[in-house]
Write a protein that holds these residues in place. Sequence first.
Motif, PDB file in Angstrom:
ATOM      1  N   GLY A  47     -15.427  30.898 -82.940  1.00  0.00           N
ATOM      2  CA  GLY A  47     -15.186  32.244 -83.432  1.00  0.00           C
ATOM      3  C   GLY A  47     -14.743  32.233 -84.882  1.00  0.00           C
ATOM      4  O   GLY A  47     -13.948  31.382 -85.308  1.00  0.00           O
ATOM      5  N   ARG A  48     -15.239  33.197 -85.645  1.00  0.00           N
ATOM      6  CA  ARG A  48     -14.945  33.248 -87.075  1.00  0.00           C
ATOM      7  C   ARG A  48     -15.039  34.700 -87.538  1.00  0.00           C
ATOM      8  O   ARG A  48     -15.832  35.485 -87.006  1.00  0.00           O
ATOM      9  CB  ARG A  48     -15.967  32.392 -87.829  1.00  0.00           C
ATOM     10  CG  ARG A  48     -15.712  32.216 -89.307  1.00  0.00           C
ATOM     11  CD  ARG A  48     -16.825  31.394 -89.957  1.00  0.00           C
ATOM     12  NE  ARG A  48     -18.025  32.198 -90.189  1.00  0.00           N
ATOM     13  CZ  ARG A  48     -19.265  31.758 -89.996  1.00  0.00           C
ATOM     14  NH1 ARG A  48     -19.480  30.547 -89.520  1.00  0.00           N
ATOM     15  NH2 ARG A  48     -20.291  32.552 -90.257  1.00  0.00           N
ATOM     16  N   CYS A  70     -10.871  30.885 -86.222  1.00  0.00           N
ATOM     17  CA  CYS A  70      -9.936  31.212 -85.145  1.00  0.00           C
ATOM     18  C   CYS A  70      -9.852  30.076 -84.132  1.00  0.00           C
ATOM     19  O   CYS A  70     -10.825  29.354 -83.908  1.00  0.00           O
ATOM     20  CB  CYS A  70     -10.386  32.481 -84.427  1.00  0.00           C
ATOM     21  SG  CYS A  70     -10.762  33.861 -85.537  1.00  0.00           S
ATOM     22  N   ASP A  71      -8.697  29.952 -83.480  1.00  0.00           N
ATOM     23  CA  ASP A  71      -8.567  28.948 -82.433  1.00  0.00           C
ATOM     24  C   ASP A  71      -9.002  29.489 -81.074  1.00  0.00           C
ATOM     25  O   ASP A  71      -8.963  28.774 -80.074  1.00  0.00           O
ATOM     26  CB  ASP A  71      -7.140  28.382 -82.372  1.00  0.00           C
ATOM     27  CG  ASP A  71      -6.106  29.454 -82.039  1.00  0.00           C
ATOM     28  OD1 ASP A  71      -6.500  30.589 -81.678  1.00  0.00           O
ATOM     29  OD2 ASP A  71      -4.899  29.165 -82.134  1.00  0.00           O
ATOM     30  N   GLY A 103      -5.491  38.031 -82.090  1.00  0.00           N
ATOM     31  CA  GLY A 103      -4.325  37.704 -82.901  1.00  0.00           C
ATOM     32  C   GLY A 103      -4.652  37.359 -84.340  1.00  0.00           C
ATOM     33  O   GLY A 103      -3.741  37.070 -85.121  1.00  0.00           O
ATOM     34  N   PHE A 104      -5.934  37.369 -84.701  1.00  0.00           N
ATOM     35  CA  PHE A 104      -6.329  37.042 -86.074  1.00  0.00           C
ATOM     36  C   PHE A 104      -6.875  38.288 -86.752  1.00  0.00           C
ATOM     37  O   PHE A 104      -7.383  39.207 -86.105  1.00  0.00           O
ATOM     38  CB  PHE A 104      -7.390  35.939 -86.082  1.00  0.00           C
ATOM     39  CG  PHE A 104      -6.890  34.618 -85.571  1.00  0.00           C
ATOM     40  CD1 PHE A 104      -6.354  33.683 -86.440  1.00  0.00           C
ATOM     41  CD2 PHE A 104      -6.945  34.309 -84.221  1.00  0.00           C
ATOM     42  CE1 PHE A 104      -5.883  32.463 -85.974  1.00  0.00           C
ATOM     43  CE2 PHE A 104      -6.481  33.098 -83.742  1.00  0.00           C
ATOM     44  CZ  PHE A 104      -5.941  32.173 -84.624  1.00  0.00           C
ATOM     45  N   SER A 105      -6.793  38.311 -88.067  1.00  0.00           N
ATOM     46  CA  SER A 105      -7.280  39.451 -88.831  1.00  0.00           C
ATOM     47  C   SER A 105      -7.807  38.975 -90.168  1.00  0.00           C
ATOM     48  O   SER A 105      -7.210  38.092 -90.807  1.00  0.00           O
ATOM     49  CB  SER A 105      -6.164  40.482 -89.051  1.00  0.00           C
ATOM     50  OG  SER A 105      -6.581  41.493 -89.944  1.00  0.00           O
ATOM     51  N   ILE A 106      -8.938  39.562 -90.597  1.00  0.00           N
ATOM     52  CA  ILE A 106      -9.467  39.216 -91.912  1.00  0.00           C
ATOM     53  C   ILE A 106      -8.529  39.711 -93.008  1.00  0.00           C
ATOM     54  O   ILE A 106      -8.514  39.179 -94.126  1.00  0.00           O
ATOM     55  CB  ILE A 106     -10.880  39.811 -92.097  1.00  0.00           C
ATOM     56  CG1 ILE A 106     -11.560  39.230 -93.332  1.00  0.00           C
ATOM     57  CG2 ILE A 106     -10.836  41.329 -92.183  1.00  0.00           C
ATOM     58  CD1 ILE A 106     -11.833  37.749 -93.255  1.00  0.00           C
TER      59      ILE A 106
END
Length: 572
Positions: free
Chosen positions: A492-493, A462-463, A469-472
């Motif tokens: 973050g990951r 992730c930035d 705003g991110f999803s696996i």
Amino acid sequence: LGASASLTVSLQPTPLPTAKVTVFVFEDDNPLNGENDAGGGVDILAPNEPGLGGFEVKLFDQAGGLGDNTGQITYDMFGQPVANALAGYKDPATGLDACPLTARTDGLIGMVPTCPTYESDGTTMSPLAGQVVIANLYPGLYEVQSYPAADRIARGEEWLQTNTLDGGKPHEAFLKPEEPAYFQEFGPGGFHVVIGYANPKIINDRLRNSHGTGLCDPAPAGGGLQGCTATLKGSVSSAHMSRTPDQRIFSSGSYDAYSFTQCYIGLGAPDEPDFALAKCNADGTFEFDNIPTGDFKITVFDQWNDLMLDGLVSPVKVAAGTTTVNFPVTQWRTNLYTRSFLDTNGDGVSQAAEPGLPLVATNIRYRDGSYGFFNNTDLNGYAGFNEVFPFMNWLVVEADTTRYKVTGVHTVNDAGGLNDRATSTCVGDGSCGDSDIAANTAATRERNSLPLPLRVPGAVYCDNADCAGFSIANGPYYNGTSGAGVTGLSTGRIDPPGTTTEGWQGLLGLNDYAEFAMKPLLPNENGGIKGHVIYASTRPFDDPALLLQLSWEPGVPRVKVNLYQEVTAPDG
């Protein structure tokens, strides 16, 4: 050698010789600095920071390694209750009992009293005051902890432990067979364990007291000064390490990283008794009112002895009016914060609306599979690990999967350096991160991102550390191009579903985060089988089903494990 040849095998004779540990509990306020500043006497006694009678010592068995202890030592190697071996010792100078301790009649065992302040006549100061010798111990690694005895507590006395060996109230002591009665690492030998305490009333009475003899009491009554009108205001913040090769340390400007502990501030002249002690507010701020002006020093320590004192003090010049200071302090150990939650939207990241999962076993193992630290989540799914020893080595973090399956693990690593939101301008100029989860506690701006071939397969990078705003569920995301020069990422990951363990390593004062996203197992699903193979050199239980890995039994790597299905034989 031949059939008739003889062979001599040299063995360690048993039983092994016993070990002993020596402990000294003292009053640390002349000055308050975490060290025993002996002096002030004309003979063998040093009344400036005297030994403290009326304290008790407990031993905890570390089973040869750091981590959660296996329990309290109550009996010695010969099956006798542990006791202070100095009890009844005669003072050769006076002929009196220098450590007059009364034998217990209440049946309680395991608590060992320090030698009293006075010898058996009740007036002669004992040279053994505050000392303990516990003999006939089996060799090993122990943690030694002391407590004010019940009579001191009953009198309303407040004693605050000032020092530590390397974080936490217990002091480690490595004892070998025939351990000498002194510990020598650098310089002259001394006690194995030295524990200091400060009493707020004793210290503050030096400023003002009911007898009128305090530093700021009127001179005609025997006091030191005519009026004290200065004010010292200050704040304690966390000092945050950078990652090598950067050698800088940054103040977070906030007490957020230490919100789990109460801090205390001592004030006094260098190399003289402290005359004021205050408790910090919840945000780490403090204030001393109506104090004298002059060149002083301030000392910071805390309720769990997690802040690094160890003789580190800060000079302060108190002028007329109000003086303001900030004191960044370093933490001895490292911290990991976890949450297990119900991943209702399937993105692998915790949101406020997603309920936490209670009583999920969350543990930290060593790399051979043996347990180091145990925990369970609270009602909101949180399980924190403060005061984890910085092993400079990899540990393994796991959350239980017997009830739920993992849909993703959101991790935030502390990159060191300037904390997220440490200043009002660092977010705008890009020198720090801007996360909610790590605000004022960790640095999440990634300066050396991993090249693509070295990244976790299937993970979302992730930035922003919160992975907002991110999803696996959307698959891997990489910001930038492949190669070592990838920029713009955070620490973050989101690791993919099925991830049940995370490798973790922390350093002094760093804070890392792991969120285990979970969903209930479906009727035809299970959590699989996981375990580890150990070299079972001993067997403490007759029933093999009760076996566990003992601390001296190493893991065995790269063992092939076969799984067989039980079915009905042809004969039924």
